[in-house]
Design an enzyme around this catalytic site. Sequence first.
Site, PDB file in Angstrom:
ATOM      1  N   GLU A 170      -2.803   3.963   4.944  1.00 22.09           N
ATOM      2  CA  GLU A 170      -2.524   3.989   6.378  1.00 22.09           C
ATOM      3  C   GLU A 170      -2.702   5.372   6.999  1.00 22.09           C
ATOM      4  OE1 GLU A 170       0.485   0.179   6.748  1.00 22.09           O
ATOM      5  OE2 GLU A 170       1.283   2.154   7.178  1.00 22.09           O
ATOM      6  N   GLU A 378      -0.991  -4.794   1.891  1.00 21.61           N
ATOM      7  CA  GLU A 378       0.382  -5.000   2.376  1.00 21.61           C
ATOM      8  C   GLU A 378       0.395  -6.139   3.383  1.00 21.61           C
ATOM      9  OE1 GLU A 378       2.528  -1.667   4.056  1.00 21.61           O
ATOM     10  OE2 GLU A 378       1.782  -0.295   2.517  1.00 21.61           O
TER      11      GLU A 378
END
Length: 478
Positions: A170, A378
């Site tokens: 991320e 995720e």
Amino acid sequence: MLHKNLKPFPKDFLWGSASAAYQVEGAWDEDGKGPSNWDQFVRIPGKTFKGTTGDVAVDHYHRYKEDVQLMAEMGMKAYRFSVAWARIFPQGKGAVNEKGLQFYSDLIDELIKNKIEPILTIYHWDLPQALQDQYGGWESREIVQDFTDYAVTLYKHFGDRVKYWVSLNEQNIFTGLGYRMALHPPGVKNEKLFYQVNHHANLANASAIKEFRKHVPDGKIGPSFAYSPSYAASSKPEDILSAENAEELNAHWWMDIYAWGTYPQAAWNYLAEKGLAPTIENGDFELLKEGKPDFMGVNYYQTTTFEMNPLDGVSEGKMNTSGKKGTSEDTGVPGLFKTVKNEHLERTNWDWNIDPTGLRIGLRRITNRYKLPILISENGLGEYDKLEESDVINDDYRINYLQLHLKAVQEAITDGVDMMGYCTWSFTDLLSWLNGFQKRYGFVYVNQHEEGEHDLRRIKKKSYYWYKEVIETNGRNL
């Protein structure tokens, strides 16, 4: 597309779960580990929910064998974990901490012994504080070499056993919250610096992938991108243009670089006009093109809906980190876009949209644009879980959430998306960065709280048994 029959999940599908070192390990200053930027940041009053820190987290460092045993009982096929950079290089570079290497080597061996594929994340936000102090961390090009050296150290020690790697987790979040919103370390608000920091991270990512080819030629590597597909609030052309702006500046800005080594044109022109575009040096784009990943890692939680934002319009709003539903505020960039509530979607207590179809849309967009396999690194639901009598946790809401998202994945596979695997966030409960321990994601409840007694006992939730059955049947009964 409405399909009469859905294709099955691939036979070698990686049914997994994920975590991050800072959020689970604890042992923040044990066995030679150096301090990270998060170890320092959470000590600033008011930064986290009730002042929670990762000093102990859920003590995975000392309890990893117990946690892996729980994964094995579930039949889990893959576990994605991150390495704490400061556990390997306490000063970010220089002398290697052998005890840190040993911990991860033991964890990897334990996973393999239990027939669980290790997926190693090289960087999940915890920068050695020494590098932040020395040259500003990601603010300096110096980090490209230090990150590469760190990655190569991991390749040399674990590349014989680990075949799936995530380079940066991320990047859009740790750069954005760290340098735009000041919510994450180093707590800076500087738009120009944000784009420069992000460029350095792109170079580091590409350099690490380039080196990976030499050291783990039979492995696969890719970044994990936090993708929130953009919707237009209405069919008004100006709202559609705003959604296009958001998709280009919030998604293509990263994924185009990962896949092609180039920045999207309209976004670049806009930033150059504003004096915000990063400084490019000779050889940068050559390096970026050499860092093409084997897959696109996707961390998906929600979609975002946009409408037109005038030049004197909305800018920064408040993020909900308290779990009090309805406390988040819309945000935007004047002249580009503004977020707006999507009335067609339910929201969590943290005001995150619940949109399984958005996952399918996002997977198709990535497939059509980049032609890369996808690993969902995720996906999960953070909510309040209640421990009832006889150690029962009825988290049917989590089962429902995951079931609907997995059905969307299967629909995407039927659409033609090349899916490698699906990692839930998370296996055990963990420290949710700014949100403390009250925001729970796991299949396994951990008796850890901001206050009161907490013996860190592990307790299987209802969702644990549900996911076990999903894995056993390879998703046939969704």
